[in-house]
Structures are given as structure tokens and as C-alpha cells.
Design a protein around this motif. Structure first.
Motif, PDB file in Angstrom:
ATOM      1  N   GLU A  89      -1.751 -14.845   9.657  1.00 29.23           N
ATOM      2  CA  GLU A  89      -0.727 -14.575  10.672  1.00 29.23           C
ATOM      3  C   GLU A  89       0.683 -14.478  10.087  1.00 29.23           C
ATOM      4  OE1 GLU A  89      -1.508 -19.060  10.716  1.00 29.23           O
ATOM      5  OE2 GLU A  89      -2.754 -17.260  10.662  1.00 29.23           O
ATOM      6  N   ARG A  90       0.867 -14.909   8.842  1.00 28.60           N
ATOM      7  CA  ARG A  90       2.190 -14.817   8.214  1.00 28.60           C
ATOM      8  C   ARG A  90       2.300 -13.649   7.241  1.00 28.60           C
ATOM      9  NH1 ARG A  90       2.018 -21.017   6.970  1.00 28.60           N
ATOM     10  NH2 ARG A  90       1.207 -20.228   4.997  1.00 28.60           N
ATOM     11  N   LEU A  91       1.199 -12.947   6.978  1.00 25.91           N
ATOM     12  CA  LEU A  91       1.243 -11.854   6.001  1.00 25.91           C
ATOM     13  C   LEU A  91       2.172 -10.744   6.477  1.00 25.91           C
ATOM     14  CD1 LEU A  91      -2.478 -11.474   4.852  1.00 25.91           C
ATOM     15  CD2 LEU A  91      -0.572 -12.536   3.606  1.00 25.91           C
ATOM     16  N   GLU A  92       2.910 -10.216   5.528  1.00 28.84           N
ATOM     17  CA  GLU A  92       3.749  -9.046   5.772  1.00 28.84           C
ATOM     18  C   GLU A  92       3.520  -8.068   4.630  1.00 28.84           C
ATOM     19  OE1 GLU A  92       7.577 -11.061   6.003  1.00 28.84           O
ATOM     20  OE2 GLU A  92       8.017 -10.450   3.931  1.00 28.84           O
ATOM     21  N   ALA A  93       3.646  -6.784   4.940  1.00 21.62           N
ATOM     22  CA  ALA A  93       3.323  -5.758   3.946  1.00 21.62           C
ATOM     23  C   ALA A  93       4.372  -4.666   3.888  1.00 21.62           C
ATOM     24  CB  ALA A  93       1.964  -5.135   4.261  1.00 21.62           C
ATOM     25  N   LYS A  94       4.476  -4.077   2.721  1.00 24.01           N
ATOM     26  CA  LYS A  94       5.244  -2.859   2.495  1.00 24.01           C
ATOM     27  C   LYS A  94       4.274  -1.870   1.865  1.00 24.01           C
ATOM     28  CE  LYS A  94       9.576  -5.287   1.842  1.00 24.01           C
ATOM     29  NZ  LYS A  94      10.703  -5.599   0.949  1.00 24.01           N
ATOM     30  N   LEU A  95       4.310  -0.625   2.316  1.00 19.26           N
ATOM     31  CA  LEU A  95       3.419   0.419   1.801  1.00 19.26           C
ATOM     32  C   LEU A  95       4.227   1.501   1.099  1.00 19.26           C
ATOM     33  CD1 LEU A  95       1.106   0.856   4.936  1.00 19.26           C
ATOM     34  CD2 LEU A  95       0.593  -0.429   2.845  1.00 19.26           C
ATOM     35  N   PHE A  96       3.727   1.936  -0.049  1.00 21.15           N
ATOM     36  CA  PHE A  96       4.408   2.965  -0.839  1.00 21.15           C
ATOM     37  C   PHE A  96       3.400   3.999  -1.317  1.00 21.15           C
ATOM     38  CE2 PHE A  96       6.905  -0.860  -1.189  1.00 21.15           C
ATOM     39  CZ  PHE A  96       8.212  -0.408  -1.075  1.00 21.15           C
ATOM     40  N   GLY A  97       3.867   5.234  -1.505  1.00 23.84           N
ATOM     41  CA  GLY A  97       3.045   6.288  -2.083  1.00 23.84           C
ATOM     42  C   GLY A  97       2.598   7.300  -1.049  1.00 23.84           C
ATOM     43  N   GLY A  98       1.441   7.889  -1.301  1.00 24.12           N
ATOM     44  CA  GLY A  98       0.881   8.867  -0.380  1.00 24.12           C
ATOM     45  C   GLY A  98       1.565  10.225  -0.416  1.00 24.12           C
ATOM     46  N   ALA A  99       2.100  10.599  -1.562  1.00 26.37           N
ATOM     47  CA  ALA A  99       2.810  11.877  -1.677  1.00 26.37           C
ATOM     48  C   ALA A  99       1.833  13.054  -1.725  1.00 26.37           C
ATOM     49  CB  ALA A  99       3.671  11.893  -2.938  1.00 26.37           C
ATOM     50  N   ARG A 100       2.338  14.206  -1.338  1.00 27.35           N
ATOM     51  CA  ARG A 100       1.599  15.462  -1.491  1.00 27.35           C
ATOM     52  C   ARG A 100       2.151  16.123  -2.748  1.00 27.35           C
ATOM     53  NH1 ARG A 100      -0.545  19.289   2.774  1.00 27.35           N
ATOM     54  NH2 ARG A 100      -1.369  20.960   1.497  1.00 27.35           N
ATOM     55  N   LEU A 101       1.361  16.088  -3.811  1.00 23.49           N
ATOM     56  CA  LEU A 101       1.860  16.562  -5.097  1.00 23.49           C
ATOM     57  C   LEU A 101       1.565  18.023  -5.379  1.00 23.49           C
ATOM     58  CD1 LEU A 101       1.061  13.482  -7.350  1.00 23.49           C
ATOM     59  CD2 LEU A 101       3.227  14.105  -6.287  1.00 23.49           C
ATOM     60  N   ILE A 102       0.526  18.569  -4.751  1.00 20.63           N
ATOM     61  CA  ILE A 102       0.161  19.954  -5.033  1.00 20.63           C
ATOM     62  C   ILE A 102       0.002  20.702  -3.719  1.00 20.63           C
ATOM     63  CG2 ILE A 102      -1.524  21.496  -6.082  1.00 20.63           C
ATOM     64  CD1 ILE A 102      -2.253  19.279  -7.983  1.00 20.63           C
ATOM     65  N   ASP A 103       0.794  21.737  -3.544  1.00 18.94           N
ATOM     66  CA  ASP A 103       0.686  22.562  -2.345  1.00 18.94           C
ATOM     67  C   ASP A 103      -0.643  23.305  -2.342  1.00 18.94           C
ATOM     68  OD1 ASP A 103       3.241  21.844  -1.483  1.00 18.94           O
ATOM     69  OD2 ASP A 103       4.171  23.438  -2.673  1.00 18.94           O
ATOM     70  N   GLY A 104      -1.194  23.504  -1.162  1.00 20.35           N
ATOM     71  CA  GLY A 104      -2.396  24.309  -1.027  1.00 20.35           C
ATOM     72  C   GLY A 104      -3.688  23.528  -1.126  1.00 20.35           C
ATOM     73  N   LEU A 105      -3.641  22.281  -1.557  1.00 22.78           N
ATOM     74  CA  LEU A 105      -4.845  21.465  -1.639  1.00 22.78           C
ATOM     75  C   LEU A 105      -4.856  20.466  -0.489  1.00 22.78           C
ATOM     76  CD1 LEU A 105      -5.047  20.694  -5.458  1.00 22.78           C
ATOM     77  CD2 LEU A 105      -6.245  22.456  -4.183  1.00 22.78           C
ATOM     78  N   THR A 106      -5.998  19.842  -0.268  1.00 20.99           N
ATOM     79  CA  THR A 106      -6.099  18.811   0.756  1.00 20.99           C
ATOM     80  C   THR A 106      -5.027  17.759   0.512  1.00 20.99           C
ATOM     81  OG1 THR A 106      -8.478  19.134   0.915  1.00 20.99           O
ATOM     82  CG2 THR A 106      -7.615  17.055   1.759  1.00 20.99           C
ATOM     83  N   ASP A 107      -4.355  17.357   1.577  1.00 20.93           N
ATOM     84  CA  ASP A 107      -3.285  16.367   1.457  1.00 20.93           C
ATOM     85  C   ASP A 107      -3.875  14.960   1.431  1.00 20.93           C
ATOM     86  OD1 ASP A 107      -0.959  14.943   1.449  1.00 20.93           O
ATOM     87  OD2 ASP A 107      -0.181  15.762   3.330  1.00 20.93           O
ATOM     88  N   ILE A 108      -4.467  14.590   0.295  1.00 25.66           N
ATOM     89  CA  ILE A 108      -5.092  13.280   0.154  1.00 25.66           C
ATOM     90  C   ILE A 108      -4.055  12.166   0.254  1.00 25.66           C
ATOM     91  CG2 ILE A 108      -5.013  13.193  -2.377  1.00 25.66           C
ATOM     92  CD1 ILE A 108      -7.899  11.939  -0.157  1.00 25.66           C
TER      93      ILE A 108
END
Length: 183
Positions: A89-108
Motif C-alpha cells: 500500500e506504500r509502493l510508488e512507481a515512476k515509469l520510463f521508456g517505451g519510445a518508438r524508435l523506428i517508423d513503419g514498424l509495430t510500436d512495441i
């Protein structure tokens, strides 16, 4: 800053996680389409980071194999925090990343970011910050005890992150997956 100069640096690569209660440790990673969850319990003064990538070729966000890898990465981080005295109940998170590095491919990258946000919401873990999506890789530093994070965006032409992700493979989930107990 004086504390930063003395900090021991630990690099977390794709498929790994690290948890500590040592205020002298800073965790670092390079992110492209991968996501790192940085979590901590501010009362227990324990925190950590993971670094995960959904397997390529995901047909949908609900794909079971891809989800299993990402859930495993998140469960490992949460369970290690709980073992070290954190309370859910005390956990807190920060999320980073998830960039789209190559146009035209699936946005993983977007799929990774979507998964991480859904996981935190489903588990009742507060999202207190971070930086997701976009088109640039990130250099990330995280001080797990204080919760401080610092990112530097990388130029899109810098292929260092993409090359590292292309060479990596998602870490296999051990047999008996799902046997990880969440407290």
C-alpha cells in the motif's frame, strides 16, 4: 552534488531488476522501446528498478506470451521490494521508456508503456512520475531510496539504444511461472 559523486552505480540491463536499501546506490539504464519501472517504499527506505521488453511480433496487447514476460518482470521487482520490508500500500512507481524508435514498424514501445501503466493500476501501485513514449531513447539514473530520477533524452540518430535492444532477447520465464507469490 556531493552525494552523487560518492554513489555506487549499478547498471540494470534488459531482463534484469535490482533492489536495495543502500542510499549510496544509483541505478542506471539505457532505454529505447523497453520500459523501466522504478519503485520504492518511502517509509521502508527501499527501492529498485527493472528493465523489460515485450517480445516482438505481439499481435495484441492481450497476447499471453508477451504478457507473461512483462508480468514476470514486474512481479520480480514487487516481490523483492516486499521481501526487503516494503508494504504494497506504500509502493510508488515512476515509469520510463517505451519510445518508438523506428517508423513503419509495430510500436512495441507504446505496447510496453501501456502494459506498465495497466499493471500498476491493476495492482494498486501509485504512479508518481516518469516519462513514457515519444521518439527518443533515454539514459536513466534512479536513486532507489530517495526516489529521485534523472533522465537524458538521446538524439534520435543515436543508434546505441536500438542496437542494444536488437541484440537482446526477452528473458525466458522460468518453469512454474505464475508461482510467484504477490504479498
Amino acid at each position: 552534488m556531493r552525494g552523487e559523486a560518492a554513489a555506487a552505480k549499478i547498471h540494470v540491463v534488459q531482463g534484469e531488476q535490482f533492489v536495495t536499501d543502500d542510499p549510496g546506490i544509483v541505478l542506471s539504464t539505457l532505454l529505447g522501446s523497453c520500459v523501466s519501472a522504478c519503485m520504492r517504499d518511502p517509509v521502508a527506505a527501499v527501492g529498485g528498478m527493472n528493465h523489460f521488453l515485450l517480445p516482438g511480433g505481439v499481435a495484441s496487447a492481450a497476447d499471453g506470451v508477451a504478457q507473461r514476460h512483462a508480468v514476470h518482470a514486474m512481479e520480480l521487482l514487487v516481490n523483492e521490494l516486499l521481501k526487503r520490508g516494503a508494504r504494497r500500500e506504500r509502493l510508488e512507481a515512476k515509469l520510463f521508456g517505451g519510445a518508438r524508435l523506428i517508423d513503419g514498424l509495430t510500436d512495441i514501445g507504446s505496447k510496453n508503456a501501456d502494459f506498465a501503466e495497466r499493471f500498476l493500476a491493476a495492482e494498486g501501485i501509485r504512479l508518481v512520475g516518469g516519462s513514457l513514449r515519444g521518439e527518443q531513447g533515454r539514459k536513466l539514473q534512479y536513486w532507489p531510496v530517495s526516489g529521485r530520477a534523472r533522465q537524458s533524452l538521446m538524439e534520435r540518430e543515436n543508434r546505441q539504444v536500438f542496437d542494444a535492444e536488437r541484440r537482446s532477447r526477452p528473458v525466458a520465464v522460468p518453469a512454474g511461472e505464475g508461482a510467484v507469490e504477490l504479498f
